[in-house]
Design a protein around this motif. Structure first.
Motif, PDB file in Angstrom:
ATOM      1  N   HIS A  95       0.812  -1.146  -0.077  1.00  0.00           N
ATOM      2  CA  HIS A  95       0.061   0.042   0.019  1.00  0.00           C
ATOM      3  C   HIS A  95       0.933   1.247   0.118  1.00  0.00           C
ATOM      4  O   HIS A  95       0.603   2.074  -0.821  1.00  0.00           O
ATOM      5  N   ASN A  97       3.893   1.377  -1.050  1.00  0.00           N
ATOM      6  CA  ASN A  97       4.688   1.524  -2.486  1.00  0.00           C
ATOM      7  C   ASN A  97       3.585   2.257  -3.423  1.00  0.00           C
ATOM      8  O   ASN A  97       3.923   3.279  -4.239  1.00  0.00           O
ATOM      9  N   ASP A  98       2.671   1.707  -3.557  1.00  0.00           N
ATOM     10  CA  ASP A  98       1.523   2.334  -4.590  1.00  0.00           C
ATOM     11  C   ASP A  98       1.251   3.694  -4.265  1.00  0.00           C
ATOM     12  O   ASP A  98       0.984   4.560  -5.430  1.00  0.00           O
ATOM     13  N   ALA A  99       1.001   4.307  -3.131  1.00  0.00           N
ATOM     14  CA  ALA A  99       0.458   5.318  -2.677  1.00  0.00           C
ATOM     15  C   ALA A  99       1.656   6.487  -3.002  1.00  0.00           C
ATOM     16  O   ALA A  99       1.631   7.581  -3.898  1.00  0.00           O
ATOM     17  N   TYR A 101       4.517   5.759  -4.994  1.00  0.00           N
ATOM     18  CA  TYR A 101       4.885   5.665  -6.173  1.00  0.00           C
ATOM     19  C   TYR A 101       3.679   6.768  -7.236  1.00  0.00           C
ATOM     20  O   TYR A 101       4.120   7.374  -8.179  1.00  0.00           O
ATOM     21  N   ALA A 102       2.503   6.805  -6.823  1.00  0.00           N
ATOM     22  CA  ALA A 102       1.533   7.707  -7.488  1.00  0.00           C
ATOM     23  C   ALA A 102       1.777   9.123  -7.348  1.00  0.00           C
ATOM     24  O   ALA A 102       1.697   9.928  -7.980  1.00  0.00           O
ATOM     25  N   PHE A 103       2.137   9.392  -6.018  1.00  0.00           N
ATOM     26  CA  PHE A 103       2.510  10.727  -5.511  1.00  0.00           C
ATOM     27  C   PHE A 103       3.690  11.138  -6.536  1.00  0.00           C
ATOM     28  O   PHE A 103       3.799  12.376  -6.989  1.00  0.00           O
ATOM     29  N   GLY A 105       4.597   9.749  -9.448  1.00  0.00           N
ATOM     30  CA  GLY A 105       4.223   9.751 -10.687  1.00  0.00           C
ATOM     31  C   GLY A 105       5.140   9.047 -11.673  1.00  0.00           C
ATOM     32  O   GLY A 105       5.388   9.603 -12.784  1.00  0.00           O
ATOM     33  N   LYS A 107       7.120   7.336 -14.493  1.00  0.00           N
ATOM     34  CA  LYS A 107       6.500   6.753 -15.747  1.00  0.00           C
ATOM     35  C   LYS A 107       8.034   6.613 -16.853  1.00  0.00           C
ATOM     36  O   LYS A 107       9.205   7.023 -16.372  1.00  0.00           O
ATOM     37  N   ALA A 123       5.190  13.375 -11.901  1.00  0.00           N
ATOM     38  CA  ALA A 123       4.458  14.491 -11.211  1.00  0.00           C
ATOM     39  C   ALA A 123       5.520  15.477 -10.621  1.00  0.00           C
ATOM     40  O   ALA A 123       4.637  16.527 -10.149  1.00  0.00           O
TER      41      ALA A 123
END
Length: 714
Positions: A95, A97-99, A101-103, A105, A107, A123
């Motif tokens: 959890h 990691n995903d949060a 990683y999304a912050f 951004g 790619k 991001a």
């Protein structure tokens, strides 16, 4: 009926709740924490949770266990740095990691100008580089994110070291948290003042095919005004050790400087996560190869080494049969490719001597009929751009033993020799073998010499690939014959790697270095060894005045003395270094013909020498051979001629010898008298050095559980 309907409704409700819940993250398989932590995705989760400050695949087991302990402390979870991760903990890490990683951004981006690929924090930065030159592309958006990334691809004569030094001359109040320098790559992380701000930076550059490729990442240590840290990073930011580490960077060690607040600490942890994720991927995305031993587990044993000796090898021999086994896969001709693989060799017990265990010359066998290749054979032009991550490590991941064979050896014989040495010593660390293309013909000595020299670059690349695994802290080496030439020539490259790691990775040291019958010019050997012997714990050299191969080598070179051989009536090599010990096994001079019963391969064919090598590579006891033989049954100290304060150790013969140095015929008669049938008179001048039945055979260490040898004499 109403009860049944009620029960059905309850089941449906529970099923609905279960369906609504997110799936739990499955922990990596393994029955101890170290095995779990070899999973690269789990390492990524620890990085993005803010508790691991290292690249994926570069953190050693100690660092990974510490990260787990910090994760548990930050989240008030039970357990130590030894306990297995639970499914709930793995779910939390996933959890986080995903949060994060999304912050950030992340790619995948390919720079259209220099074609370099990278995992890009989209991001935080615009995906288009600023207008810049062809070699150096810059991504920056100081008004928004206060972050910058330079990605460069340069050709020319500048080394990684000079590039690094030139880049940081413009910083003031420089604080480096670590510097890693292996000669072909440079990594540095720290903080410094520049452009009116203090920046936290990470620099990575490596050499590749005549040029350099790298990235330079920097974060202003003051976060953007609108920065709101993701909650998943705050647990790590509140750890006392995180506060101390970031404060040191933030203040530059200036007394009385204002320490960072919680948001600034969280921002620094975000920066560190970006550094390590981007750098982790950058090597493989831009030319380098990471080889893993994850499939090098033979049978059902938990550890790869149980039931045999697992050997990871590199060879420049031509592949003959890709589906072959240890005896048929590789031939004796050189190749323009280097092959990496693993095999497990099962030692056996010699029937004739229960104290002399291991793989017979003709009886060592592979536990698996097929060798497992780490990757398809790699072109030699790319051999320097490889790192080996030993994810199926042995019991002691901090020690590694490298064996380099000598003249007139096949691939199978090389594997058997490594198995004898490591198996008999019960070596707990990792075992590696470098096999160069020996022609495997006695009369092709000069061709073997050329092939050995040509393969030196591959040996250097193999060494560097092994030592890029930061678990390894002690490197032991056994080199035989022409393999000693290769080792002496590449030892300079090892010096560049020693002491190049940050302290939390564990400093790298040479442990036991063994030269068996080194086929190297005595003068060259003596000159070169003095430049690096002090870096080793101990250097042991085995010589003989009865080695016909070294006699031939000396003859072919105009009677140039060899380091491992000497005239039967002369002294062995002398090295003026306190941690270098010479063990001489010259045949008894009372029988000239006995010279021809001693082989160039005594390091595996003679049990006295083999047992001693096995004791030496354990590192215990330290010091000279008398420490391994306190009763004087195996070795006898001898002074060098004209140097009464300098000594070497000769091995005692296994039978009676003449104390007085008479003529050859007189010594023969004394020997005949010494071996008369029971009841016959035995001359008092012929002491018997043979061990009694109740005594252990020569070569055993004085410890309660000495290592036992592998192999058998011919």
């Amino acid at each position: 009926m109403r009860h049944f309907a009620s029960l059905l409704a309850s089941v449906c409700a529970l099923a609905g709740i279960a369906a609504a819940m997110p799936a739990m993250a499955a922990c990596p398989a393994g029955d101890d924490l170290d095995i779990q932590l070899r999973d690269k995705e789990l390492q990524r989760h620890l990085i993005l949770s803010g508790v691991l400050g290292a690249e994926i695949g570069r953190a050693n087991e100690k660092m990974l266990r510490t990260a787990v302990a910090d994760f548990r402390a930050a989240n008030a979870l039970p357990g130590t740095d030894q306990d297995l991760l639970t499914e709930a903990e793995c779910d939390t890490l996933k959890h986080n990691n995903d949060a994060v990683y999304a912050f950030i951004g992340f790619k995948q981006v390919v720079n259209p100008v220099n074609s370099l690929k990278m995992t890009f924090p989209a991001a935080l930065l615009p995906p288009e580089a600023k207008p810049s030159n062809l070699s150096w592309q810059e991504y920056e958006n100081p008004a928004v994110s206060r972050v910058g990334i330079d990605v460069f691809r340069v050709s020319g004569r500048e080394s990684s070291n000079s590039s690094f030094a030139r880049g940081y001359q413009s910083y003031s109040a420089l604080t480096l948290t670590f510097v890693h320098n292996s000669g072909s790559e440079m990594i540095a992380e720290g903080a410094g003042n520049r452009w009116g701000s203090r920046y936290y930076f990470h620099n990575l550059n490596f050499e590749y095919q005549g040029g350099q490729r790298g990235i330079y990442l920097r974060f202003d240590m003051k976060p953007p005004a609108n920065f709101v840290p993701p909650p998943e990073i705050l647990a790590a930011a509140r750890l006392e050790k995180s506060k101390k580490a970031v404060t040191k960077l933030f203040t530059g060690g200036v007394a009385g400087a204002t320490p960072p607040n919680e948001n600034e600490i969280a921002w620094a942890l975000i920066a560190r996560a970006v550094f390590n994720i981007v750098a982790s991927d950058f090597y493989d995305q831009n030319g380098w190869r990471e080889l893993t031993t994850k499939n090098c587990v033979f049978g059902s044993a938990r550890r790869a080494r149980r039931g045999g000796v697992r050997i990871v090898f590199a060879t420049t021999r031509a592949m003959v049969d890709r589906e072959g086994d240890m005896s048929t896969m590789f031939g004796n001709a050189p190749s323009d490719k280097i092959t990496f693989g693993c095999v497990q060799v099962n030692p056996r017990i010699s029937r004739g001597d229960s104290s002399y265990r291991g793989a017979w010359r003709g009886a060592a066998r592979a536990a698996n009929a097929r060798i497992k290749l780490l990757e398809d054979p790699i072109d030699r032009t790319n051999e320097n751009y490889i790192r080996i991550i030993d994810t199926s490590a042995s019991e002691d991941a901090t020690h590694a033993l490298l064996v380099i064979h000598g003249y007139n050896n096949s691939f199978q014989e090389a594997m058997q020799a490594a198995a004898r040495i490591a198996g008999g010593a019960d070596y707990k660390g990792r075992v590696y073998m470098f096999s160069w293309p020996s022609v495997r013909m006695s009369l092709r000595y000069l061709q073997d010499a050329d092939n050995a020299e040509e393969a030196e670059g591959a040996l250097q690349a193999f060494l560097a690939a092994i030592l890029r695994d930061n678990n390894v802290r002690t490197l032991d080496v056994v080199a035989h014959s022409m393999g000693s030439q290769q080792l002496m020539r590449v030892m300079g490259s090892i010096r560049e790697i020693l002491d190049s790691r940050r302290h939390d990775e564990g400093m790298l040291r040479l442990g036991q270095v063994v030269f068996a019958a080194p086929d190297v010019s005595a003068a060259v050997f003596n000159t070169k060894i003095l430049t690096w012997a002090k870096l080793a714990q101990r250097v042991t050299i085995y010589t003989s005045g009865g080695d016909w191969v070294l006699w031939l080598s000396s003859f072919l070179r105009g009677f140039n003395d060899r380091a491992g051989g000497h005239t039967p009536w002369g002294d062995p090599l002398h090295v003026n270094a306190s941690n270098v010990y010479v063990v001489d096994k010259t045949p008894p001079e009372y029988d000239f013909w006995k010279f021809f019963t001693y082989t160039h391969a005594d390091y595996v064919d003679d049990k006295t020498i083999l047992n001693d090598i096995q004791t030496v590579i354990t590192g215990k006891p330290s010091g000279d051979p008398s420490k391994r033989d306190p009763d004087g049954k195996v070795f006898r100290a001898q002074p060098y001629a004209g140097m009464s304060d300098k000594k070497y150790w000769e091995t005692l013969p296994e039978g009676p010898i003449a104390e007085a140095k008479d003529a050859v015929e007189g010594a023969k008669e004394a020997v005949k008298e010494a071996v008369k049938p029971a009841g016959a008179e035995t001359p008092q001048t012929i002491p018997n050095y043979a061990p009694q039945p109740s005594e252990p055979m020569a070569g055993a260490a004085p410890s309660p559980t000495p290592p036992t040898a592998t192999g058998a004499t011919r």
